[in-house]
Enzyme design. Structure first.
Site, PDB file in Angstrom:
ATOM      1  N   ASP A   4     -14.880 -10.588   9.343  1.00 27.83           N
ATOM      2  CA  ASP A   4     -13.418 -10.488   9.239  1.00 27.83           C
ATOM      3  C   ASP A   4     -12.789 -10.026  10.551  1.00 27.83           C
ATOM      4  O   ASP A   4     -11.600 -10.236  10.786  1.00 27.83           O
ATOM      5  CB  ASP A   4     -13.010  -9.530   8.117  1.00 27.83           C
ATOM      6  N   GLU A  55       0.806  -1.222   0.000  1.00 24.17           N
ATOM      7  CA  GLU A  55       0.000   0.000   0.000  1.00 24.17           C
ATOM      8  C   GLU A  55       0.840   1.274   0.000  1.00 24.17           C
ATOM      9  O   GLU A  55       0.440   2.287  -0.575  1.00 24.17           O
ATOM     10  CB  GLU A  55      -0.950   0.004   1.199  1.00 24.17           C
TER      11      GLU A  55
END
Lengths: 287, 315
Positions: free
Chosen positions: B117, B58
């Site tokens: 998640d 990222e």
């Protein structure tokens, strides 16, 4: 003025002396700054800005210009010196470096002075910027080249290796990154702080071309390396130049302590005296 | 409560990108191996030459976008909110914002409603850490249509923009014709007794709470603060001047979030009794989205209770 131009050997040497004077004077006048890594990059910058980069100091946003991205941005004394000396702004303003209200920020802001492509100062970031510029130019079918100036400190950052991985993935042969490999950082020798060697094998294993420069202060070796890099295809190229931190000022050479140290009055006068002597020797040699 | 159509905000993000792909030749999209989840895969399929896979990296993705913007392109960056805003925060600070680069950041999977998640993937901090950055525009649209409009509006701004959206289908509370202007809050329902300011999925919760309050004879005003920065000071001040008390509601940490941004205005300009709904200095956990919103106290029920409390403090 439009570049590249061709310099004589004497002109190259004198331009390097001029830059070293600027660096010492700026840091001394500012009372802070980074002389060591600025001095190690001088010959690389004189070569790139005068003899290789396509650019026009009267037209900083020229569409056809090559892009120079500094990854080691703490070397603002060197960056501002070369930009002033190739005509982007008046060298008389160099003495405002790091002062309140000056355009010459301690670490560069991309909006000023003219000729800068990008802000910087946080290591590891600008190899990604260079990667993005190279990717964008290539995606738009533009022939401009992108040059970067990195260092062993910059290559300790993980972000740099993400960029190195991506530039090979996208086969960016319009990207050439110099490593000003002076092997010293703030806390000492990089191999004792955090080893980066072998840099050549690391770049090669990341699918880059690698060109080594044994002496990064030898103009001919630098030119030969760039000439070779310009022939290489399909991958980006790293030019790893062995340099000396503090090069040109005897008591600063190879001393990690001069990374961010300011010369006192005596040291300043001694440094200028050494540069005077070097200049005299060059003039004598080419007279 | 009203039955509403349910649509994905990330579909709004993806549909707007598809539209921009047709209309703006400079728009490109980058993703970090989550294109199938953020739905940028739709753009990738249609415009493969304008899409760049950046892998799971990222920091490089953000600054590569910065470099692309320096060649005249308008990059839209996409990944989960935790990673885009958190992993690459300093890249966003020093390269994108200090450099005023024309980069658009799409933070998917914002909020605890990410669900199973769990805490690692439930972004609850982006509003705080993005709004603190000079030059940043921060948008938190409330539904599919607003997300689409936010993305199209972002393309017209010359500078950094962060857009937060979610994973789950959320109630549709605006439509294709609802006006959307960056920096201009939308009064979803006018009222005179209490001001409820919300963003994202909490706008729908606020509307539900207002409906319940109406049954008690309380007329709540509901403000959709889709732009956290620049904040619509006038809309906030004028509303609390009228109502005299305030409730803020967000799917985000209370510290530094939308409510804090609202209070930075209200506390200085026109202080009124205020109650806040949001995540109380804790991480989330696995669970179904609705279960989590209930467990962590960010539903219409809490907005209702807090509204009653704010009203009491006003008297």
């Amino acid at each position: 003025m439009v570049y590249p131009q061709t310099l004589t050997d004497k002109e190259r040497l004198l331009k390097a002396i001029q830059m070293r004077r600027d660096i010492v004077e700026m840091v001394h006048a500012a009372g802070s700054g980074h002389p060591g890594g600025s001095l190690s990059s001088v010959e690389i910058l004189v070569t790139l800005y005068n003899e290789y980069l396509k650019h026009d100091s009267a037209n900083p946003k020229w569409e056809e210009r090559d892009r120079m991205v500094f990854c080691k941005c703490h070397i603002t004394p060197a960056i501002y010196s070369i930009l002033a000396r190739v005509g982007y702004f008046d060298p008389a303003t160099l003495n405002t470096f790091r002062k309140l209200g000056s355009e010459l920020q301690g670490h560069p802001c991309r909006f000023y002075p003219k000729g800068l492509e990008m802000s910087g100062g946080s290591l590891g970031q600008n190899l990604s910027i260079a990667h993005g510029i190279a990717l964008g130019l290539k995606a738009q079918g533009k022939p401009n080249r992108v040059y970067g100036l990195s260092s062993e400190g910059d290559l300790q950052e993980g972000n740099s290796w993400e960029a190195i991985m991506a530039a090979a993935h996208y086969r960016l042969d319009n990207l050439i990154v110099f490593v000003d490999y002076n092997k010293l950082q703030i806390d000492g020798h990089c191999e004792s702080v955090m080893g980066v060697a072998p840099l050549d094998k690391k770049f090669e294993s990341f699918n880059w071309h690698v060109v080594m420069v044994e002496d990064g202060h030898d103009f001919k070796q630098i030119r030969d390396a760039i000439d070779k890099a310009l022939t290489l295809k399909d991958r980006p190229t790293a030019i790893i130049a062995n340099t000396i931190k503090g090069k040109g000022i005897s008591f600063m050479e190879n001393q990690a302590g001069w990374h961010g140290k300011v010369p006192n009055k005596e040291e300043y006068e001694l440094a200028i005296k050494e540069l005077d002597a070097q200049e005299e020797a060059i003039n004598k040699q080419y007279s | 409560m009203a039955e509403r159509e349910m649509l994905l905000t990330r579909q709004g993000w993806a549909d707007a990108l598809l539209e921009l792909g047709e209309t703006n030749p400079n728009v490109v999209v980058l993703d970090a191996d989550l294109a199938k989840s953020t739905l940028t895969c739709l753009f990738k399929d249609k415009f493969p030459n304008k899409f760049f896979d950046m892998g799971i990296a990222e920091q490089n993705m953000i600054n590569t976008a910065g470099g692309l913007s320096l060649t005249g392109l308008i990059p839209f960056v996409s990944t989960y909110g935790v990673f885009v805003s958190g992993r690459a925060w300093e890249q966003i600070r020093t390269s994108i914002c200090y450099g005023e680069l024309n980069v658009k950041l799409g933070g998917a999977h914002g909020g605890i409603s990410v669900g199973p998640d769990g805490a690692t993937h439930q972004a609850l901090e982006e509003i705080a850490i993005m709004r603190v950055l000079p030059k940043m525009t921060l948008l938190v649209p409330s539904d599919y249509y607003e997300t689409k409009k936010a993305v199209l509006a972002a393309a017209k701004i010359n500078g950094p923009v962060y857009i937060r959206f979610g994973r789950e289908k959320v109630p549709v509370i605006t439509n294709a014709d609802t006006p959307f202007e960056v920096g201009k809050a939308i009064t979803m329902k006018e009222g005179k007794d209490v001001t409820i300011v919300a963003c994202g999925v909490m706008v729908a919760e606020a509307l539900d709470a207002a409906e319940e309050l109406a049954k008690e004879g309380i007329n709540a005003e509901v403000i959709n603060l889709h732009t956290i920065k620049p904040i619509d000071r006038d809309a906030l001040i004028n509303s609390v001047k009228k109502t005299g008390c305030l409730v803020t509601a967000e799917e985000h940490q209370l510290a530094g979030g939308m409510g804090s941004a609202v209070l930075e205005v209200i506390a200085q300009e026109y202080p009124v009794p205020t109650e806040m709904v949001g995540i109380k200095d804790t991480f989330g956990e696995s669970g179904e989205p609705r279960q989590l919103m209930e467990k962590y106290g960010i539903t219409s029920k809490e907005i209702l209770e807090k509204s009653r409390q704010a009203l009491k403090r006003k008297l």
